[in-house]
Design an enzyme around this catalytic site. Sequence first.
Site, PDB file in Angstrom:
ATOM      1  N   ASP A 272       0.892  -1.167   0.000  1.00  0.00           N
ATOM      2  CA  ASP A 272       0.000   0.000   0.000  1.00  0.00           C
ATOM      3  C   ASP A 272       0.924   1.208   0.000  1.00  0.00           C
ATOM      4  OD1 ASP A 272      -1.777   2.061   0.570  1.00  0.00           O
ATOM      5  OD2 ASP A 272      -2.830   0.974   2.160  1.00  0.00           O
ATOM      6  N   ASP A 283      -2.892   6.834  -3.755  1.00  0.00           N
ATOM      7  CA  ASP A 283      -3.019   5.816  -2.693  1.00  0.00           C
ATOM      8  C   ASP A 283      -3.422   4.510  -3.368  1.00  0.00           C
ATOM      9  OD1 ASP A 283      -3.515   4.384  -0.411  1.00  0.00           O
ATOM     10  OD2 ASP A 283      -5.131   5.658   0.334  1.00  0.00           O
ATOM     11  N   HIS A 364     -12.355  -2.704   7.942  1.00  0.00           N
ATOM     12  CA  HIS A 364     -12.194  -1.264   7.706  1.00  0.00           C
ATOM     13  C   HIS A 364     -13.185  -0.773   6.660  1.00  0.00           C
ATOM     14  CE1 HIS A 364      -9.989  -1.956   3.917  1.00  0.00           C
ATOM     15  NE2 HIS A 364      -9.280  -2.871   4.543  1.00  0.00           N
ATOM     16  N   HIS A 368     -12.170   6.579   1.393  1.00  0.00           N
ATOM     17  CA  HIS A 368     -11.962   7.885   2.030  1.00  0.00           C
ATOM     18  C   HIS A 368     -11.707   8.880   0.908  1.00  0.00           C
ATOM     19  CE1 HIS A 368      -7.584   7.325   1.401  1.00  0.00           C
ATOM     20  NE2 HIS A 368      -7.733   6.117   1.900  1.00  0.00           N
ATOM     21  N   TYR A 402      -8.498 -10.287   5.250  1.00  0.00           N
ATOM     22  CA  TYR A 402      -7.259 -10.484   6.016  1.00  0.00           C
ATOM     23  C   TYR A 402      -7.423 -11.676   6.944  1.00  0.00           C
ATOM     24  CZ  TYR A 402      -7.307  -5.665   4.428  1.00  0.00           C
ATOM     25  OH  TYR A 402      -7.439  -4.539   3.661  1.00  0.00           O
ATOM     26  N   ARG A 422      -5.582  -6.776  -0.243  1.00  0.00           N
ATOM     27  CA  ARG A 422      -6.332  -5.514  -0.387  1.00  0.00           C
ATOM     28  C   ARG A 422      -6.061  -5.029  -1.799  1.00  0.00           C
ATOM     29  NH1 ARG A 422      -4.953  -3.082   3.923  1.00  0.00           N
ATOM     30  NH2 ARG A 422      -3.309  -1.610   3.389  1.00  0.00           N
TER      31      ARG A 422
HETATM   32  N1  GLY Z   1      -2.756   4.148   2.818  1.00  0.00           N
HETATM   33  C1  GLY Z   1      -3.694   4.395   3.815  1.00  0.00           C
HETATM   34  C2  GLY Z   1      -5.031   4.053   3.352  1.00  0.00           C
HETATM   35  O1  GLY Z   1      -5.181   3.264   2.464  1.00  0.00           O
HETATM   36  O2  GLY Z   1      -5.998   4.607   3.803  1.00  0.00           O
HETATM   37 MN    MN Z   2      -6.582   4.462   1.275  1.00  0.00          MN
HETATM   38 MN    MN Z   3      -3.778   2.856   0.954  1.00  0.00          MN
END
Ligand code: GLY
Ligand code: MN
Ligand code: MN
Length: 457
Positions: A272, A283, A364, A368, A402, A422
Amino acid sequence: MFAEAVAKLPPQPAPTSISEFRERQERLTSQFRNDDVFILASPPFAVHSNDVEYRYRTSSDLLYLTGWSEPESVFVLRYDQGSWVSTLFVQPQDTLKEIWEGRRPGTDGALADHAVDEAYNNDELSVRLSEWLNDTKRVFLRGGANAEVDDMVERAIRKRDRARQHFGSGPVSLEDPSGLLAELRLRKSASEIEQMVYASKVASLAHELAMRHSREGVTEYQLQSIIEAFFSYAGTSGWSYPSIVGCGENATILHYTTNQDTCNFDEVVLIDAGAEYRGYASDITRSWPISGTFSEAQREIYEIVLRAQLAAIDACQVGAPYTAPHEVARRVLAEGLIELGVIQQTVDEALDMETGELRRWYMHNTSHWIGLDVHDAGVYKPGGTPRLLEPGMCLTIEPGLYFGAWRPDVECPERYANIGIRIEDDVLISTQGPVVLTEDCPKSIEDIESIVGVSFG
Ligand code: GLY
Ligand code: MN
Ligand code: MN
């Protein structure tokens, strides 16, 4: 080593124009009254160790309004004689300091190519603030950004408090402008999107390079170094957040940044990592088998996550609530795990936030906002209702599964022990449907298997 990869990049985009920065300032001041003053300070340096500071990164709000990235600066907007005036207080030029620390643009540099009407050395801030706050009713200050400037403003206000007792005038309230700025930053302009596309293209190639260098015995930090070296080589300012490079059980730790292990043949590595370009973040997460070929168990999990990710991207439509991709992703993940026999509940039971088993393996959110901050500004539920997606908004889509066999809180299915997958892309909302800014990054099983361990060429 990087020449072939960098040749695939488009030319770097033009920087955001001065007129666009002025427009952003005007959109902000149009929400102010003429007796308001807006003050935005750069953050102080962060100390790494004795006499050593971290690389300086100014606040995203300051970058958004001015493009000015120098330390020890304060930006002020005030209304004076019929119009709004923008002022930047900057580090004074100082030959001795510049010999040691680098050149300072000073007031001339600020005025030459930034959207400001006036520039002063920062040692004039206190005196000028006292003067400007004389007739002010509201001060918009992002408190906490810089304690020294907070104190200065408070002192100026207290001084005016005394004046108010004597003369009945002076500032009466201190307001936080964060919400106003966040609302502006939430919708990206064409120029912002160009910067984000470049950051995304660099990060995509960096992931591809790491795939190509993956083989048994490579270490997490070696893969990290390839990715981060390419970020610099390609002309970005480096990472937009510390890179997560985890193989085996480390791939099941969401924000693992130790990056010190050696990768084994039968493990999945999860990376990541994103580049920052002119302040804008990318990202990206990709997960791939070190062997170059997914085992059956790895493939089963990867296919579910990919299906969930593609369905969530499809849900990124104008007018949909920002929660739609998350809901779609969760449902596809739950269906997949039920099919594999990992979850023995109905889909609706599995999705329950209290008793559903999906949360064991997917804990999670899916999205975002992304922009100048990797977790960008923008209220998700204004007034308590999920925000509806609009053209120009950018968000990540990053479902995962995960299976940490090390976890004492759950019994991990043996078949999937220590598989962490992911898949994360950055998506622009548009009237033509979702635009995947990070689309260059290999993602299908066929593409990944044809790339992992294979040099460029
Ligand atoms: N790299 C942090 C996230 O994926 O939110
Ligand atoms: Mn992210
Ligand atoms: Mn990320």
